[in-house]
Design an enzyme around this catalytic site. Structure first.
Site, short mmCIF file in Angstrom:
data_model
loop_
_atom_site.label_atom_id
_atom_site.label_comp_id
_atom_site.label_asym_id
_atom_site.label_seq_id
_atom_site.Cartn_x
_atom_site.Cartn_y
_atom_site.Cartn_z
N ASP A 92 0.85 -1.18 0.00
CA ASP A 92 0.00 0.00 0.00
C ASP A 92 0.89 1.24 0.00
O ASP A 92 1.85 1.32 0.79
CB ASP A 92 -0.91 -0.01 1.23
N ILE A 93 0.59 2.20 -0.89
CA ILE A 93 1.37 3.43 -0.96
C ILE A 93 1.04 4.28 0.26
O ILE A 93 -0.13 4.59 0.53
CB ILE A 93 1.08 4.21 -2.25
N ASN A 100 -2.61 13.00 -3.93
CA ASN A 100 -3.73 13.48 -4.74
C ASN A 100 -4.18 14.87 -4.30
O ASN A 100 -4.46 15.74 -5.14
CB ASN A 100 -4.91 12.50 -4.63
N ASP A 109 -2.02 9.38 -10.57
CA ASP A 109 -1.96 8.34 -11.59
C ASP A 109 -0.53 8.06 -12.02
O ASP A 109 -0.14 6.90 -12.25
CB ASP A 109 -2.79 8.75 -12.81
N GLU A 135 -4.74 2.36 -4.30
CA GLU A 135 -3.28 2.48 -4.21
C GLU A 135 -2.65 1.21 -3.66
O GLU A 135 -1.51 1.21 -3.20
CB GLU A 135 -2.90 3.67 -3.31
#
Length: 264
Positions: A92-93, A100, A109, A135
């Site tokens: 997971d980022i 964002n 993106d 993500e």
């Protein structure tokens, strides 16, 4: 076996293929033959192209969740039959919402695409990388022994931490990932859901421990009695295969007391 339809029965003019063609035209990897030369070959290419798109994440080009679940199911079957180790990683980022909110969704993106490309470069061709959703990414590593699992996951984490991702002319950002993983239990037919839940628990642990770190649920050791071992594997050969622990004379004498033997 049913006989194929003659090419003359394929009337492309009567088929509503506009939406299918529009989808395939946006994918540079799909090449359709001329419909005039062979209507049946053209229709088959359209079907194959749509099948391919249904298994691919459109943003990153990685396997999507549907495809990855099929990979998990097949891997479980291999592990249950052969005992070959397999590792599932969930990534997971970290703080992706902040990316964002600060730089816009287009920058988000670009980060997702960069992470997907980096993951593909960090693993073997035989491994499967997927965008699991949002993500979150997942990696399926067959034939990954427990001694190498942490090293592989840590290599991925360190590589992404060192990356500089360009999101605009003269502007690059850095991100990190949290990684959780779980080995499939050997000789046991588990389920994709249970396996994913185990890896997710480790991912949650990595998040709660400060992010940008790795936690793995190590291989679960399965023990069976000497009698159970004979029932499971005795029919495979006259002698013990190389991958079954040799039963010593001491172990044989303790069979009556229910001594346990480990399957490697």
């Amino acid at each position: 076996m049913a006989k194929p339809f003659p090419p003359s029965l394929v009337d492309l003019q009567r088929l509503r293929l506009d939406d299918a063609r529009a989808l395939l035209e946006h994918d540079a990897t799909v090449s359709l033959p001329s419909p005039e030369e062979s209507p049946s070959a053209y229709l088959q290419a359209v079907i194959d192209g749509l099948c391919e798109l249904s298994l691919k994440d459109p943003l990153t080009g990685l396997a999507n969740r549907r495809h990855f679940r099929g990979v998990l199911e097949r891997s479980i079957d291999v592990v249950a039959r052969s005992g070959e180790p397999a590792l599932l990683l969930m990534l997971d980022i970290d703080h992706f919402k902040k990316v964002n909110d600060t730089y816009g969704h287009q920058a988000g993106d670009q980060v997702l695409q960069a992470i997907g490309k980096a993951l593909t470069g960090c693993v073997r061709p035989m491994d499967t990388v997927a965008r699991f959703g949002g993500e979150e990414f997942s990696v399926m590593l067959p034939s990954c022994h427990t001694g190498f699992g942490t090293a592989v996951a840590e290599r991925i984490r360190a590589h992404i931490e060192a990356m500089s991702i360009p999101i605009a002319p003269g502007l690059s950002i850095k991100v990190t990932v949290s990684i959780g993983g779980a080995f499939a239990p050997e000789w046991v037919r588990s389920t994709a859901t249970l396996w994913t839940e185990r890896a997710d628990m480790q991912l949650y642990r990595a998040k709660s421990e400060g992010r940008n770190c790795v936690f793995l649920d190590q291989q679960q050791e399965i023990y069976v009695s000497a009698e159970e071992k004979n029932l499971l594997f005795g029919h495979l050969s006259l002698g013990d295969p190389a991958w079954i622990e040799s039963v010593s004379s001491d172990a044989q004498s303790s069979h009556a007391t229910g001594a346990m033997q480990r399957v490697f």
